[in-house]
Design a protein around this motif. Structure first.
Motif, PDB file in Angstrom:
ATOM      1  N   LYS A   1      10.681  14.193   5.413  1.00 43.11           N
ATOM      2  CA  LYS A   1       9.431  14.435   6.371  1.00 43.11           C
ATOM      3  C   LYS A   1       8.339  14.921   5.457  1.00 43.11           C
ATOM      4  N   ILE A   2       7.387  14.240   5.572  1.00 38.79           N
ATOM      5  CA  ILE A   2       6.062  14.316   4.579  1.00 38.79           C
ATOM      6  C   ILE A   2       4.891  14.670   5.790  1.00 38.79           C
ATOM      7  N   GLY A   3       4.428  15.760   5.574  1.00 41.60           N
ATOM      8  CA  GLY A   3       3.150  16.192   6.547  1.00 41.60           C
ATOM      9  C   GLY A   3       2.064  15.422   6.365  1.00 41.60           C
ATOM     10  N   ASP A   4       1.085  15.866   6.808  1.00 42.79           N
ATOM     11  CA  ASP A   4      -0.414  15.335   6.967  1.00 42.79           C
ATOM     12  C   ASP A   4      -1.149  15.850   5.565  1.00 42.79           C
ATOM     13  N   ASP A   5      -2.080  14.886   5.127  1.00 46.03           N
ATOM     14  CA  ASP A   5      -2.926  15.191   3.943  1.00 46.03           C
ATOM     15  C   ASP A   5      -1.893  15.467   2.571  1.00 46.03           C
ATOM     16  N   VAL A   6      -1.008  14.756   2.330  1.00 48.54           N
ATOM     17  CA  VAL A   6       0.166  15.000   1.315  1.00 48.54           C
ATOM     18  C   VAL A   6      -0.285  13.883   0.391  1.00 48.54           C
ATOM     19  N   VAL A   7      -0.271  14.312  -0.967  1.00 48.59           N
ATOM     20  CA  VAL A   7      -0.510  13.360  -2.109  1.00 48.59           C
ATOM     21  C   VAL A   7       0.996  13.177  -2.957  1.00 48.59           C
ATOM     22  N   ILE A   8       1.636  12.001  -2.948  1.00 49.05           N
ATOM     23  CA  ILE A   8       2.738  11.919  -3.660  1.00 49.05           C
ATOM     24  C   ILE A   8       2.270  11.376  -5.107  1.00 49.05           C
ATOM     25  N   GLU A   9       2.430  11.946  -6.455  1.00 47.04           N
ATOM     26  CA  GLU A   9       1.791  11.495  -7.440  1.00 47.04           C
ATOM     27  C   GLU A   9       2.745  10.099  -7.921  1.00 47.04           C
ATOM     28  N   PRO A  10       2.177   9.233  -8.814  1.00 46.52           N
ATOM     29  CA  PRO A  10       2.953   8.236  -9.479  1.00 46.52           C
ATOM     30  C   PRO A  10       4.296   8.521  -9.790  1.00 46.52           C
ATOM     31  N   HIS A  11       5.062   7.770  -9.492  1.00 49.06           N
ATOM     32  CA  HIS A  11       6.499   7.664 -10.118  1.00 49.06           C
ATOM     33  C   HIS A  11       7.328   8.877  -9.771  1.00 49.06           C
ATOM     34  N   SER A  12       6.919   9.435  -8.711  1.00 52.85           N
ATOM     35  CA  SER A  12       7.517  10.752  -8.261  1.00 52.85           C
ATOM     36  C   SER A  12       8.437  10.380  -7.412  1.00 52.85           C
TER      37      SER A  12
ATOM     38  N   THR B   1       9.871  10.127   8.079  1.00 51.66           N
ATOM     39  CA  THR B   1       8.385  10.366   8.484  1.00 51.66           C
ATOM     40  C   THR B   1       7.539  10.766   7.829  1.00 51.66           C
ATOM     41  N   ILE B   2       6.508  10.029   7.596  1.00 47.34           N
ATOM     42  CA  ILE B   2       5.122  10.149   6.968  1.00 47.34           C
ATOM     43  C   ILE B   2       4.027  10.416   7.737  1.00 47.34           C
ATOM     44  N   GLY B   3       3.380  11.711   7.575  1.00 46.72           N
ATOM     45  CA  GLY B   3       2.082  11.883   8.316  1.00 46.72           C
ATOM     46  C   GLY B   3       0.785  11.022   8.022  1.00 46.72           C
ATOM     47  N   SER B   4      -0.237  11.480   8.566  1.00 46.35           N
ATOM     48  CA  SER B   4      -1.402  10.929   8.503  1.00 46.35           C
ATOM     49  C   SER B   4      -2.007  11.351   7.107  1.00 46.35           C
ATOM     50  N   ARG B   5      -2.890  10.478   6.575  1.00 44.85           N
ATOM     51  CA  ARG B   5      -3.772  10.497   5.303  1.00 44.85           C
ATOM     52  C   ARG B   5      -3.002  10.953   4.328  1.00 44.85           C
ATOM     53  N   VAL B   6      -1.809  10.433   4.087  1.00 44.86           N
ATOM     54  CA  VAL B   6      -0.863  10.603   3.053  1.00 44.86           C
ATOM     55  C   VAL B   6      -1.040   9.404   1.985  1.00 44.86           C
ATOM     56  N   THR B   7      -1.258   9.879   0.679  1.00 45.29           N
ATOM     57  CA  THR B   7      -1.381   9.008  -0.548  1.00 45.29           C
ATOM     58  C   THR B   7       0.049   8.810  -1.197  1.00 45.29           C
ATOM     59  N   LEU B   8       0.684   7.597  -1.352  1.00 40.55           N
ATOM     60  CA  LEU B   8       1.738   7.386  -2.237  1.00 40.55           C
ATOM     61  C   LEU B   8       1.458   6.654  -3.619  1.00 40.55           C
ATOM     62  N   GLY B   9       1.677   7.527  -4.746  1.00 41.42           N
ATOM     63  CA  GLY B   9       1.089   6.803  -5.929  1.00 41.42           C
ATOM     64  C   GLY B   9       1.991   5.879  -6.432  1.00 41.42           C
ATOM     65  N   ALA B  10       1.585   5.022  -7.202  1.00 40.00           N
ATOM     66  CA  ALA B  10       2.107   3.831  -7.760  1.00 40.00           C
ATOM     67  C   ALA B  10       3.523   4.093  -8.246  1.00 40.00           C
ATOM     68  N   GLY B  11       4.471   3.308  -7.897  1.00 43.05           N
ATOM     69  CA  GLY B  11       5.825   3.627  -8.359  1.00 43.05           C
ATOM     70  C   GLY B  11       6.556   4.875  -7.582  1.00 43.05           C
ATOM     71  N   ALA B  12       5.889   5.326  -6.642  1.00 42.41           N
ATOM     72  CA  ALA B  12       6.563   6.784  -6.096  1.00 42.41           C
ATOM     73  C   ALA B  12       7.743   6.047  -5.198  1.00 42.41           C
ATOM     74  N   TRP B  13       8.465   7.150  -4.935  1.00 41.84           N
ATOM     75  CA  TRP B  13       9.947   6.750  -4.064  1.00 41.84           C
ATOM     76  C   TRP B  13      10.298   7.927  -3.119  1.00 41.84           C
ATOM     77  N   VAL B  14      10.325   7.340  -1.849  1.00 37.56           N
ATOM     78  CA  VAL B  14      10.677   8.343  -0.796  1.00 37.56           C
ATOM     79  C   VAL B  14      11.989   8.090  -0.381  1.00 37.56           C
ATOM     80  N   ASN B  15      13.022   9.074  -0.368  1.00 34.47           N
ATOM     81  CA  ASN B  15      14.537   8.675  -0.026  1.00 34.47           C
ATOM     82  C   ASN B  15      14.699   9.100   1.439  1.00 34.47           C
ATOM     83  N   TYR B  16      15.737   8.711   2.058  1.00 27.24           N
ATOM     84  CA  TYR B  16      16.178   8.890   3.338  1.00 27.24           C
ATOM     85  C   TYR B  16      16.032  10.471   3.844  1.00 27.24           C
ATOM     86  N   GLY B  17      15.631  10.584   5.141  1.00 25.73           N
ATOM     87  CA  GLY B  17      15.658  12.042   5.759  1.00 25.73           C
ATOM     88  C   GLY B  17      14.414  12.589   5.257  1.00 25.73           C
TER      89      GLY B  17
END
Length: 422
Positions: A369-380, A351-367
């Motif tokens: 839950k990402i809240g609103d207004d979150v930034v995931i930096e590149p290659h995280s 689950t990914i909330g609203s206004r979320v930014t996934l940086g280049a090469g970022a990876w989100v695994n199963y299970g």
């Protein structure tokens, strides 16, 4: 056969000039032996080990699991690769046999230890300090210095030790007699899947040629330019129609995917493998950076909000993903709804909330839950089961919080008065 003949012209651990004759031989071997089609066809089945041996891999004494290698295993020189007995590789393994400087290059033997498990997207260099009976988590950086790591798990970049095996996963291991019977059933199922794989690509190629030819013939006489335009528009539309319907038809039980926890010899996992193999995922790039890709994701079962900017997002289990409004996904971002460790298959919702930014090469695994207004930096690398609160900024592998903006609401940018008047 040609790569095997050419390999006799190159000696391991010898320095050769860059862009010279031996460099051309090296690149030819790499291009001819890295066949994407054959990997897609034989991957995730018992027959991939025979194909890898045929192109030059030294696989020692194979302990057949029916899932020894995924579909995307790459190398630079297959004749310098040794993989120990009983080792399993999930997918996306890149074996690095060559070292380059600004003037020369050198090829070296690369050995992957026995009784190990390698996760997704791992770059394995020849200087590896990883021995036998190790678990390398997805996107882990293989250590090349320090003591030899054995009988341990490695996670992160740089890596740190974790337990080699989770007790819960041990419950999915079967006795030798049961494993052999279920392996035979899996092999039969995989053969049908491989036949379906070939039929779907034959059907797509034939239908594309037939319909394109009919369109061209109908318009060439009075408007060659119209025939050219219609033929160019037809290909992406027909591609999307065929592979969207294919994915819907091969989805297990013809329904939306649901979280699972089972052995790789379970009947459900065989159906899930067919879901992976029958789909052709490369056509997604046709729509990168356009609003049309959001429509494609909805057709494939993704619960998606409004105004997603997708410049290169990849998802393995589309109907397990939920994305909110006004999100941004940069190039090479990945959302993976499953894991396959030591013969245990697990999948869950993301689950990914609203206004979320996934940086280049970022990876989100199963299970996750990402809240609103979150930034995931590149290659995280967001680990399985992580719960990220609203307004946070996470970075690293594995990803951790580096900035806390909890409670911050980022409104959608409004046009300035000057822009509005213009």
């Amino acid at each position: 056969m040609i790569p095997r003949l050419l390999n006799g012209m190159i000696r391991p651990d010898a320095d050769y000039p860059l862009y010279g004759f031996h460099y051309s031989i090296h690149r030819t071997i790499a291009r001819l032996s890295n066949n994407r089609f054959m990997g897609d066809l034989f991957g995730d089945s018992s027959y991939i080990v025979h194909y890898l041996r045929w192109i030059g891999y030294d696989l020692s004494s194979v302990v057949q699991t029916g899932s020894n290698f995924g579909q995307k295993t790459k190398h630079e020189n297959p004749f310098l690769v040794t993989i120990g007995s009983g080792t399993m590789v999930a997918d996306g393994l890149a074996i690095l046999n060559a070292d380059f400087s600004h003037t020369s290059f050198r090829l070296s033997a690369t050995r992957i230890g026995a009784h190990s498990f390698l996760g997704n997207s791992i770059y394995y260099p020849a200087q590896s300090r990883v021995g036998d009976n190790c678990l390398l988590a997805s996107k882990a950086m293989v250590p090349i210095e320090g003591p030899l790591r054995e009988r341990t798990g490695l996670l992160g970049s740089p890596t740190f030790p974790i337990p080699r095996t989770v007790e819960r996963d041990k419950a999915q291991r079967l006795g030798r007699g049961i494993q052999r019977r279920r392996l035979r059933a899996k092999n039969r199922h995989n053969i049908v899947t491989m036949v379906l794989f070939l039929f779907l690509r034959w059907f797509f190629l034939l239908s594309t040629l037939v319909i394109t030819g009919a369109v061209s013939e109908g318009y060439t006489e009075w408007s060659p330019s119209a025939a050219l335009v219609l033929s160019g528009l037809f290909y992406p539309l027909w591609t999307i129609v065929v592979w969207t319907l294919t994915e819907r038809l091969v989805t297990p039980r013809f329904r939306r995917l649901r979280p699972q926890y089972c052995s790789i010899y379970d009947r459900y996992f065989r159906q899930h493998e067919r879901y992976w193999k029958a789909n052709w995922q490369d056509y997604y790039v046709l729509l990168n950076g356009t609003p049309l890709k959001n429509l494609l994701w909805r057709m494939l079962g993704v619960r998606i909000g409004r105004r997603l900017f997708d410049d290169g997002l990849e998802m393995t289990e589309r109907s397990l993903v939920s994305i909110g409004d006004d999100c941004t996904a940069n190039q090479l971002t990945g959302i993976q709804g499953h894991s396959q460790e030591d013969g245990a298959f697990k999948s869950d919702y993301i689950t990914i909330g609203s206004r979320v930014t996934l940086g280049a090469g970022a990876w989100v695994n199963y299970g996750a839950k990402i809240g609103d207004d979150v930034v995931i930096e590149p290659h995280s690398y967001v680990m399985k089961g992580e719960e990220i609160p609203p307004g946070a900024c996470w970075s690293g592998n594995p990803a951790v919080e580096v900035r806390n903006d909890h409670g911050l609401v980022r409104p959608v940018r409004q046009p300035t008065e000057r822009a509005a008047s213009a």
